[in-house]
Design a protein around this motif. Sequence first.
Motif, PDB file in Angstrom:
ATOM      1  N   GLU A  60      -1.630   8.332  -5.778  1.00 22.49           N
ATOM      2  CA  GLU A  60      -2.907   7.728  -6.126  1.00 22.49           C
ATOM      3  C   GLU A  60      -2.822   6.249  -5.948  1.00 22.49           C
ATOM      4  OE1 GLU A  60      -5.841   9.413  -6.698  1.00 22.49           O
ATOM      5  OE2 GLU A  60      -5.089  11.299  -7.851  1.00 22.49           O
ATOM      6  N   PHE A  61      -3.608   5.811  -4.596  1.00 25.46           N
ATOM      7  CA  PHE A  61      -3.976   4.516  -4.497  1.00 25.46           C
ATOM      8  C   PHE A  61      -5.061   3.998  -5.549  1.00 25.46           C
ATOM      9  CE2 PHE A  61      -1.876   5.819  -0.620  1.00 25.46           C
ATOM     10  CZ  PHE A  61      -1.257   4.466  -0.072  1.00 25.46           C
ATOM     11  N   ALA A  62      -5.156   2.638  -5.717  1.00 20.46           N
ATOM     12  CA  ALA A  62      -6.330   2.112  -6.548  1.00 20.46           C
ATOM     13  C   ALA A  62      -7.634   2.612  -5.891  1.00 20.46           C
ATOM     14  CB  ALA A  62      -6.132   0.682  -6.811  1.00 20.46           C
ATOM     15  N   ASN A  63      -8.688   2.455  -6.454  1.00 14.49           N
ATOM     16  CA  ASN A  63      -9.803   2.688  -5.918  1.00 14.49           C
ATOM     17  C   ASN A  63     -10.606   1.448  -4.967  1.00 14.49           C
ATOM     18  OD1 ASN A  63     -10.262   5.268  -6.876  1.00 14.49           O
ATOM     19  ND2 ASN A  63     -11.296   4.579  -8.838  1.00 14.49           N
ATOM     20  N   ASP A  64     -10.846   1.665  -3.797  1.00 16.53           N
ATOM     21  CA  ASP A  64     -11.030   0.819  -2.876  1.00 16.53           C
ATOM     22  C   ASP A  64     -10.545  -0.608  -2.963  1.00 16.53           C
ATOM     23  OD1 ASP A  64     -13.459   2.390  -2.182  1.00 16.53           O
ATOM     24  OD2 ASP A  64     -14.523   2.016  -4.237  1.00 16.53           O
ATOM     25  N   LYS A  65      -9.064  -0.628  -2.956  1.00 14.73           N
ATOM     26  CA  LYS A  65      -8.586  -1.877  -2.955  1.00 14.73           C
ATOM     27  C   LYS A  65      -8.095  -2.098  -1.544  1.00 14.73           C
ATOM     28  CE  LYS A  65      -4.350  -3.925  -4.683  1.00 14.73           C
ATOM     29  NZ  LYS A  65      -4.987  -5.131  -4.880  1.00 14.73           N
ATOM     30  N   VAL A  66      -7.860  -3.434  -1.079  1.00 16.33           N
ATOM     31  CA  VAL A  66      -7.080  -3.796   0.159  1.00 16.33           C
ATOM     32  C   VAL A  66      -5.788  -4.160  -0.149  1.00 16.33           C
ATOM     33  CG1 VAL A  66      -7.304  -5.314   2.223  1.00 16.33           C
ATOM     34  CG2 VAL A  66      -9.650  -4.328   0.965  1.00 16.33           C
ATOM     35  N   TYR A  67      -4.950  -3.504   0.369  1.00 16.69           N
ATOM     36  CA  TYR A  67      -3.587  -3.630   0.443  1.00 16.69           C
ATOM     37  C   TYR A  67      -3.014  -4.487   1.760  1.00 16.69           C
ATOM     38  CZ  TYR A  67      -3.197  -0.336  -3.498  1.00 16.69           C
ATOM     39  OH  TYR A  67      -3.439   0.380  -4.638  1.00 16.69           O
ATOM     40  N   GLN A  68      -2.817  -5.830   1.573  1.00 18.72           N
ATOM     41  CA  GLN A  68      -2.309  -6.438   2.692  1.00 18.72           C
ATOM     42  C   GLN A  68      -0.845  -6.632   2.793  1.00 18.72           C
ATOM     43  OE1 GLN A  68      -4.550  -8.405   4.381  1.00 18.72           O
ATOM     44  NE2 GLN A  68      -6.266  -8.607   3.292  1.00 18.72           N
ATOM     45  N   ILE A  69      -0.303  -6.100   3.766  1.00 20.56           N
ATOM     46  CA  ILE A  69       1.115  -5.567   3.732  1.00 20.56           C
ATOM     47  C   ILE A  69       2.036  -6.608   4.822  1.00 20.56           C
ATOM     48  CG2 ILE A  69       0.969  -3.235   3.108  1.00 20.56           C
ATOM     49  CD1 ILE A  69       1.409  -2.474   5.906  1.00 20.56           C
ATOM     50  N   GLY A  83      11.928  14.467   5.130  1.00 20.36           N
ATOM     51  CA  GLY A  83      12.510  15.314   4.502  1.00 20.36           C
ATOM     52  C   GLY A  83      11.564  15.773   3.216  1.00 20.36           C
ATOM     53  N   CYS A  84      10.369  15.444   3.265  1.00 19.70           N
ATOM     54  CA  CYS A  84       9.381  15.603   2.200  1.00 19.70           C
ATOM     55  C   CYS A  84       8.580  16.938   2.331  1.00 19.70           C
ATOM     56  CB  CYS A  84       8.427  14.400   2.100  1.00 19.70           C
ATOM     57  SG  CYS A  84       7.370  14.172   3.469  1.00 19.70           S
ATOM     58  N   SER A  85       8.060  17.442   1.312  1.00 22.24           N
ATOM     59  CA  SER A  85       7.122  18.565   1.320  1.00 22.24           C
ATOM     60  C   SER A  85       6.238  18.531   0.131  1.00 22.24           C
ATOM     61  CB  SER A  85       7.989  19.932   1.189  1.00 22.24           C
ATOM     62  OG  SER A  85       8.706  19.817  -0.098  1.00 22.24           O
ATOM     63  N   ASN A  86       5.049  19.109   0.337  1.00 26.59           N
ATOM     64  CA  ASN A  86       3.919  19.238  -0.517  1.00 26.59           C
ATOM     65  C   ASN A  86       3.752  17.971  -1.031  1.00 26.59           C
ATOM     66  OD1 ASN A  86       3.950  22.262  -0.507  1.00 26.59           O
ATOM     67  ND2 ASN A  86       5.714  22.193  -1.906  1.00 26.59           N
ATOM     68  N   LEU A  87       3.316  16.945  -0.055  1.00 27.09           N
ATOM     69  CA  LEU A  87       3.198  15.533  -0.449  1.00 27.09           C
ATOM     70  C   LEU A  87       1.651  15.207   0.186  1.00 27.09           C
ATOM     71  CD1 LEU A  87       3.800  12.398  -1.054  1.00 27.09           C
ATOM     72  CD2 LEU A  87       4.424  12.395   1.536  1.00 27.09           C
ATOM     73  N   GLU A  88       0.897  14.493  -0.946  1.00 26.98           N
ATOM     74  CA  GLU A  88      -0.590  14.018  -0.550  1.00 26.98           C
ATOM     75  C   GLU A  88      -0.532  12.730  -1.157  1.00 26.98           C
ATOM     76  OE1 GLU A  88      -5.042  15.039  -2.028  1.00 26.98           O
ATOM     77  OE2 GLU A  88      -3.572  16.331  -2.617  1.00 26.98           O
ATOM     78  N   LEU A  89      -1.058  11.800  -0.140  1.00 28.87           N
ATOM     79  CA  LEU A  89      -1.511  10.621  -0.181  1.00 28.87           C
ATOM     80  C   LEU A  89      -2.963  10.465  -0.405  1.00 28.87           C
ATOM     81  CD1 LEU A  89       0.939   8.597   2.397  1.00 28.87           C
ATOM     82  CD2 LEU A  89       1.407   9.528   0.002  1.00 28.87           C
ATOM     83  N   ARG A  90      -3.382   9.926  -1.582  1.00 31.37           N
ATOM     84  CA  ARG A  90      -5.001   9.878  -1.897  1.00 31.37           C
ATOM     85  C   ARG A  90      -5.134   8.284  -1.801  1.00 31.37           C
ATOM     86  NH1 ARG A  90      -6.030  13.918  -7.014  1.00 31.37           N
ATOM     87  NH2 ARG A  90      -5.525  15.929  -5.910  1.00 31.37           N
ATOM     88  N   GLY A  91      -6.149   7.972  -0.790  1.00 33.99           N
ATOM     89  CA  GLY A  91      -6.398   6.561  -0.312  1.00 33.99           C
ATOM     90  C   GLY A  91      -7.338   6.092  -1.511  1.00 33.99           C
ATOM     91  N   ASN A  92      -8.133   6.976  -1.868  1.00 36.49           N
ATOM     92  CA  ASN A  92      -9.304   6.695  -2.633  1.00 36.49           C
ATOM     93  C   ASN A  92     -10.313   5.450  -2.226  1.00 36.49           C
ATOM     94  OD1 ASN A  92      -8.857   8.752  -4.852  1.00 36.49           O
ATOM     95  ND2 ASN A  92      -6.969   7.131  -5.540  1.00 36.49           N
ATOM     96  N   GLY A  93     -10.326   5.400  -0.642  1.00 36.31           N
ATOM     97  CA  GLY A  93     -11.056   4.517  -0.197  1.00 36.31           C
ATOM     98  C   GLY A  93     -10.660   3.056   0.005  1.00 36.31           C
TER      99      GLY A  93
END
Length: 312
Positions: A60-69, A83-93
């Motif tokens: 779970e990403f934070a809600n509506d945050k800008v991640y400057q990488i 080698g991953c399975s059953n993975l979900e990345l939730r950006g939440n905007g």
Amino acid sequence: RRSLLAGGAAVVSVDAAPLKSVQKMEHRVRVEDFRAAGDSDLTVLRRAFKSLPPTGGIVEFANDKVYQIGRFENDHPIFVFAGCSNLELRGNGSSIELETSNITQPVVFFFQSFRNVRISGLRGHDRGADISRDWRGMRFIVADSSLGVCEGIELDDIHVENAVALFAAQGIGSRISGITLRNVTAVRCYYGINCMENGDDLTADFTAIDCRRAYFVYGVSRHSVAIDIRQGKGAIGAQASCLIKRYRRDTTDIRLRARFAGVGDGPARAAIEESALSEGYRELQKRIEALRSEHGGVRLVVEDAGGRVIPE
């Protein structure tokens, strides 16, 4: 449907059903739980992703945050999931922002040998991308089969601006299958979808705005794609907004529905082409075969001058 001469590829479309196992995963990671004082966004994200077990989970990403990488000067993947399975990345905007500072293509999310991956609610922006020049900008999501079979990747509510590609499929040997894009938008990208001798059974419904080439695929099978293509005045085009080709493998069973709107410097059209391999390429293939025989049939990975892997 159009079928282009000899060869073949494999990507299988995935719907919501195979991803129910992701929804049931109890392992949940909240990115901001991994933040300490003074940490960069890049460090926090890497730490959060590294905490995932191979069996997957939900990030779970934070809600509506800008991640400057940060700034990137090479093609190395930034976040690697192998080698991953059953993975979900939730950006939440939330948004991932970076700056490409050279003629290079950093990969933001790089997936290898996976099953059932879902990315949703995420934005991407490369401040250093320049689609008027070849190959300067990020590739946002890349599926790569070099380490083994890849099955099931879904992109939902993804918005990417200023990139070489929103989504790309690549790799030799094993196949990538089960690709779904819905509610996806590419803005000022060189490619929207780019499948290179890999990526079958793909279903997509997306929008491309001021992109040079919304859809470019070859060596793949069973695509069902609907694209809303919009170009404003001064947008940089290419020879065709949608291009279906054949190089080494057959390109078969492609269903494409494209709607064009606006104007631009490139022709608003779809094209189907077959390219003969150059004599230089054929000669290289002969040399590869000779090396393979000399070394007892060992698998070789060969790159061209641009660092791209030449398929077997």
